[in-house]
Design a protein around this motif. Structure first.
Motif, PDB file in Angstrom:
ATOM      1  N   SER A 113      41.917   2.299  -7.821  1.00  0.00           N
ATOM      2  CA  SER A 113      42.255   0.870  -7.744  1.00  0.00           C
ATOM      3  C   SER A 113      41.039  -0.033  -7.567  1.00  0.00           C
ATOM      4  O   SER A 113      41.178  -1.261  -7.571  1.00  0.00           O
ATOM      5  N   PHE A 114      39.859   0.561  -7.448  1.00  0.00           N
ATOM      6  CA  PHE A 114      38.669  -0.252  -7.163  1.00  0.00           C
ATOM      7  C   PHE A 114      38.331  -1.190  -8.319  1.00  0.00           C
ATOM      8  O   PHE A 114      38.341  -0.803  -9.493  1.00  0.00           O
ATOM      9  N   LEU A 115      37.998  -2.431  -7.958  1.00  0.00           N
ATOM     10  CA  LEU A 115      37.526  -3.433  -8.914  1.00  0.00           C
ATOM     11  C   LEU A 115      36.337  -4.162  -8.296  1.00  0.00           C
ATOM     12  O   LEU A 115      36.445  -4.708  -7.191  1.00  0.00           O
ATOM     13  N   GLU A 117      33.980  -7.125  -7.776  1.00  0.00           N
ATOM     14  CA  GLU A 117      34.051  -8.575  -7.914  1.00  0.00           C
ATOM     15  C   GLU A 117      32.676  -9.130  -8.293  1.00  0.00           C
ATOM     16  O   GLU A 117      31.658  -8.736  -7.714  1.00  0.00           O
ATOM     17  N   ARG A 126      35.085 -11.547 -14.730  1.00  0.00           N
ATOM     18  CA  ARG A 126      36.132 -10.529 -14.631  1.00  0.00           C
ATOM     19  C   ARG A 126      35.673  -9.409 -13.706  1.00  0.00           C
ATOM     20  O   ARG A 126      34.477  -9.182 -13.496  1.00  0.00           O
ATOM     21  N   ARG A 127      36.630  -8.700 -13.146  1.00  0.00           N
ATOM     22  CA  ARG A 127      36.323  -7.591 -12.254  1.00  0.00           C
ATOM     23  C   ARG A 127      36.130  -6.299 -13.055  1.00  0.00           C
ATOM     24  O   ARG A 127      36.785  -6.098 -14.061  1.00  0.00           O
ATOM     25  N   TRP A 128      35.237  -5.463 -12.558  1.00  0.00           N
ATOM     26  CA  TRP A 128      34.846  -4.253 -13.278  1.00  0.00           C
ATOM     27  C   TRP A 128      35.426  -3.006 -12.633  1.00  0.00           C
ATOM     28  O   TRP A 128      35.333  -2.812 -11.425  1.00  0.00           O
ATOM     29  N   LYS A 129      36.004  -2.135 -13.487  1.00  0.00           N
ATOM     30  CA  LYS A 129      36.435  -0.825 -13.054  1.00  0.00           C
ATOM     31  C   LYS A 129      35.230   0.124 -13.061  1.00  0.00           C
ATOM     32  O   LYS A 129      34.241  -0.103 -13.766  1.00  0.00           O
ATOM     33  N   GLU A 132      34.234   1.393 -16.456  1.00  0.00           N
ATOM     34  CA  GLU A 132      33.517   0.412 -17.273  1.00  0.00           C
ATOM     35  C   GLU A 132      32.037   0.407 -16.921  1.00  0.00           C
ATOM     36  O   GLU A 132      31.180   0.245 -17.804  1.00  0.00           O
ATOM     37  N   ARG A 236      31.229  -3.916  -2.944  1.00  0.00           N
ATOM     38  CA  ARG A 236      32.526  -4.361  -3.473  1.00  0.00           C
ATOM     39  C   ARG A 236      32.433  -5.709  -4.186  1.00  0.00           C
ATOM     40  O   ARG A 236      33.318  -6.060  -4.960  1.00  0.00           O
TER      41      ARG A 236
END
Length: 260
Positions: A113-115, A117, A126-129, A132, A236
């Motif tokens: 679930s980590f994104l 910021e 946009r937030r990165w997985k 990615e 994060r």
């Protein structure tokens, strides 16, 4: 800014002296005693006509010297000057755990679930997985981690160059600072020149495996050109800014630039 003749001729000596004075853990009372016993670098000149026995004056003097040290280290920093690298045979095993808390307090971050910021002076917020980030070109380095407490260890980190990530998010590369917020409530900021240095990695791996929690999962900023406390773990959030922000240890008196 082009360094003056004095800066070019004296910068190395100034940095060495400033590091000797500032890159150490001293309680507040010892810091004041150190000042009272006589500063070099013209420290007494900063306090001309003032008592150095009171807390406010002593702390103000330390702050002014620290800021001067930051400026000089910035003048000396070069993107073409690389930190030494080492063979795998020299990796320190086990690599030491180091944080402002115990190993049993390492934060848990869910990979699925980590994104990440990304905010501030960037065109793509946009937030990165994690996958990615792994899709960016990956690099590996074996470099020495140098702790302000006086020890060092050689480790192997892997991940994308931070400069590649900044370009991928459309960061304003003329901005002055990049800041970090971490899952363990740590925070710090660095200069843009160091952010763009070819050895600065957004480290996702340790010794060929995904970064273990105790070493900073999900990611650590690895900068062999800076002291260990400037290398944030459990990142994060990242922000690009022209506003100066300090850091967890810097707010307690550590030098902000933190060059190694």
């Amino acid at each position: 800014m082009t360094p003056s003749i004095w800066q070019r001729d004296n910068a190395e000596a100034v940095v060495a002296e400033a590091r000797r004075l500032l890159n150490r853990e001293l309680p507040q009372a010892s810091r004041r005693q150190f000042l009272a016993r006589g500063l070099t670098l013209g420290g007494l000149g900063l306090l001309s006509g003032c008592s150095i026995d009171d807390n406010a004056t002593a702390e103000a003097a330390l702050t002014r010297i620290s800021r001067f040290n930051d400026r000089v280290q910035g003048w000396l920093f070069s993107s073409s000057r690389l930190a030494p690298t080492y063979p795998d045979s020299m990796i320190t095993r086990p690599f030491p755990f180091n944080a402002f808390y115990g190993e049993d307090e390492v934060p848990h971050v869910d990979a699925a679930s980590f994104l990440l910021e990304v905010t501030g002076l960037v065109s793509d917020k946009r937030r990165w997985k994690l996958q990615e980030l792994r899709a960016l070109p990956q690099y590996t380095q074996v470099t020495r981690h140098i702790c302000v407490e006086g020890w060092s260890a050689i480790g192997k980190w892997g991940g994308p160059r931070f400069s590649d990530f900044l370009r991928a998010v459309g960061a304003d590369l003329s901005a002055r600072y990049v800041g970090f917020q971490c899952a363990d409530d740590y925070y710090t900021s660095i200069d843009m020149a160091t952010a763009l240095h070819p050895q600065t990695l957004l480290a996702l791996d340790w010794d060929g495996q995904a970064l273990p929690p105790k070493y900073g999962f999900p990611m650590k900023l690895r900068m062999p050109t800076k002291l260990g406390y400037k290398n944030p773990k459990h990142i994060r959030a990242i922000f690009v800014s022209n506003t100066f922000n300090r850091g967890y240890w810097e707010d307690q008196g550590y030098n902000w630039f933190g060059g190694s």
